[in-house]
Write an enzyme that holds these catalytic residues in place. Structure first.
Site, PDB file in Angstrom:
ATOM      1  CG  ASP A  24      -1.588  -1.171   1.597  1.00 44.36           C
ATOM      2  OD1 ASP A  24      -1.548  -2.116   0.812  1.00 44.36           O
ATOM      3  OD2 ASP A  24      -2.193  -1.214   2.682  1.00 44.36           O
ATOM      4  CG  ASP A 154      -5.231  -0.045   6.867  1.00 47.82           C
ATOM      5  OD1 ASP A 154      -4.148  -0.310   7.418  1.00 47.82           O
ATOM      6  OD2 ASP A 154      -5.869  -0.879   6.202  1.00 47.82           O
TER       7      ASP A 154
HETATM    8  C1  FRU Z   1      -3.863  -3.656   2.840  1.00 48.89           C
HETATM    9  C2  FRU Z   1      -3.216  -4.028   4.157  1.00 48.89           C
HETATM   10  C3  FRU Z   1      -3.583  -3.043   5.224  1.00 48.89           C
HETATM   11  C4  FRU Z   1      -2.457  -3.160   6.203  1.00 48.89           C
HETATM   12  C5  FRU Z   1      -1.280  -3.410   5.285  1.00 48.89           C
HETATM   13  C6  FRU Z   1      -0.242  -4.309   5.847  1.00 48.89           C
HETATM   14  O1  FRU Z   1      -3.197  -4.068   1.706  1.00 48.89           O
HETATM   15  O2  FRU Z   1      -3.573  -5.355   4.516  1.00 48.89           O
HETATM   16  O3  FRU Z   1      -4.855  -3.244   5.803  1.00 48.89           O
HETATM   17  O4  FRU Z   1      -2.285  -2.013   6.971  1.00 48.89           O
HETATM   18  O5  FRU Z   1      -1.795  -3.966   4.101  1.00 48.89           O
HETATM   19  O6  FRU Z   1       0.872  -4.339   5.002  1.00 48.89           O
END
Ligand code: FRU
Length: 511
Positions: A24, A154
């Site tokens: 992300d 998040d």
């Molecule tokens: C989304 C996710 C988020 C988390 C991150 C961990 O792709 O699963 O919810 O913060 O990736 O890398």
């Protein structure tokens, strides 16, 4: 660094890490003083698959296409912990008290992220930077929100002018709740409300809320974005969004419709940039959890999408009904230039009259833009009235790898095909054919339907924008070792083509 032998599938203008694993986008912001774009990202520098310890990697760019790698920005305390996804705000008026006058108001950088600890507990934490985003100091009294949960993450934070406070949008992931909190200092947070809508999938991730201007008006609307994974209707991960109003406490959607952000398989965890000078700009992780860890790029994996500018516009979804939709247009700055190109107006293709641009010293970077009319309104549904844009590799061992995008006039749909027989990569979830129905963009004087298509190909990723960004489709693809796009062609599939191209351009580009 990087692995020379895999450079053929390393995009040139889509950000990829030097080595290691990326997912992300996090903490996207624009430094108004330096006129510099910062991106951070979920990063595992110790391997090219997702794993703990997980860090925030960091890169910057002057133009959103040429990127500079930087050192790790935020690190976990222990090896079995992760700094998970989050965002950055510019605390211009020092509401947090982390800054003094020596720090320019445009560079008062505060990161808000999820700490994922050894017991898998997820809490919201903050950290500030006194050097404009290169290094961070964690707040001593972290966490700032602790609900004693393992599925709570998040945070996306922004300043809400109208109610004069910071707003945090965060998910209680497996409870399917987007939570809205408010704060005056980024440290103390008050719960305001929950919001749930759209497809559930397995869980909610990476929510966001941003104000998006409506085209040809002085108005704007709030767009709530929500990533779900796994279990999206197109398979694995995808981003949906809702349009509505926001008063600082509740998000009130205009309708019950979940809208899809990008109909391709590789567009996830979208985030918008903080502190942009004008309008709304964002980007996403260009992969999918169904196969992100398995794609054949060994030394490093994944890239970001291009940065896109976002607006809202009423578009026809059938002849009778228009709905407000996000319009996405990729940011292609002047630093990208055409090495060579074919540009035609009023082009009338036939089987023997095709357009073909071959790049001897290919960069692997091409784009194409078409505006076309369909010369008849009705076809029998047994006819095949299509054209294709073929993106092809060099010839190697008498073989060529191809991806294509086409339009079928009989069912008014665009299609995309990335089926490539790759010795190093076979995956049931790497959906190879995708399509989307489209209403005409407009009608000409004779009431004939007009459509537009823009596409940009960058080594192993193609972003398609249908009808001036009304629908976007982003997909990665994996040609065989050493192969990457070297030519681009427009071909029609029937003798008397029913297409008339008002404008076609095929360009070989360089950054
Ligand atoms: C989304 C996710 C988020 C988390 C991150 C961990 O792709 O699963 O919810 O913060 O990736 O890398």
């Amino acid at each position: 660094m990087g692995n020379e032998e895999s450079e053929y599938n390393r995009p040139l203008i889509h950000y990829t890490p030097e080595y290691g694993w990326l997912n992300d986008p996090n903490g996207l912001f624009f430094d108004k003083k330096e006129k510099l774009w910062h991106i951070y990202f979920q990063y595992n520098p110790n391997g090219s698959v997702w794993g703990l310890p997980l860090y925030w990697g960091h890169a910057t760019s002057k133009d959103l296409v040429n990127w500079k790698h930087h050192d790790l920005a935020i690190s976990p305390e222990k090896d079995d912990e992760g700094i998970f996804s989050g965002s950055i705000v510019i605390d211009h008026i020092n509401t947090s008290g982390f800054f003094d006058d020596s720090i320019d108001p445009d560079q008062r950088v505060v990161a808000i992220y999820t700490n994922h600890d050894s017991n898998e507990k997820q809490t919201q934490e903050i950290a500030y930077s006194l050097d404009a985003g290169y290094t961070f100091t964690k707040y001593k009294a972290n966490p700032v929100i602790d609900l004693n949960l393992t599925q709570f993450r998040d945070p996306k934070v922004f300043w809400h002018k109208q109610s004069n406070q910071w707003i945090m949008i965060v998910v209680k992931s497996q409870d399917f709740k987007i939570q809205i909190y408010g704060s005056t200092n980024l440290k103390d947070w008050k719960f305001h409300s929950n919001f749930s809508s759209g497809f559930y999938g397995f869980q909610y991730e990476c929510p966001g809320l941003f104000e998006v201007p409506i085209e040809n008006s002085t108005k704007s609307k709030w767009v709530m974005v929500l990533a779900i994974n796994p279990g999206s209707p197109i398979g694995g991960s995808f981003n949906q969004y809702f349009i509505g109003d926001f008063d600082g406490y509740n998000f009130a959607p205009d309708d019950t419709q979940s809208r899809i952000m990008d109909i391709g398989k590789d567009f996830y965890a979208f985030q918008n940039f903080s502190d942009v000078e004008e309008g709304a700009i964002g980007l996403a992780w260009a992969s999918n959890w169904q196969y992100g860890n398995l794609v054949p790029t060994t030394e490093r994996r994944s890239s970001m999408s291009l940065a896109r500018r976002y607006t809202l516009k009423e578009i026809n979804i059938n002849p009778e009904t228009k709905i407000l939709s996000l319009i996405q247009r990729p940011i292609i700055p002047d630093s990208i230039t055409a090495v060579n190109s074919i540009v035609k107006t009023s082009f009338h293709p036939t089987i023997n009259n095709i357009l073909s641009l071959v790049a001897q010293d290919s960069t692997g970077l091409f784009d194409f833009k078409l505006r076309f009319k369909i010369k008849e309104k009705r076809f029998s549904n047994q006819e095949k009235i299509t054209f294709d844009i073929l993106v092809q590799s060099q010839v190697q061992d008498n073989e060529i790898d191809t991806v294509k995008v086409g339009f079928d006039a009989v069912i008014s749909s665009y299609y995309f095909n990335r089926a490539i027989k790759n010795k190093n990569f076979e995956n049931e979830f790497f959906t190879d054919k995708l399509s989307t129905y489209m209403e005409p963009l407009s009608y000409d004087d004779n009431n004939l339907p007009v459509f537009e298509l823009y596409g940009i190909v960058d080594r192993n990723i193609i972003e398609l924008y249908f009808n001036d960004g009304a629908v976007a489709m982003t997909n990665t693809f994996f040609m065989n070792e050493g192969r990457y796009p070297h030519s681009i062609k427009l071909v029609v599939n029937n003798e008397d083509s029913k297409f008339e191209f008002e404008q076609v351009s095929l360009r070989h580009l360089t950054n």
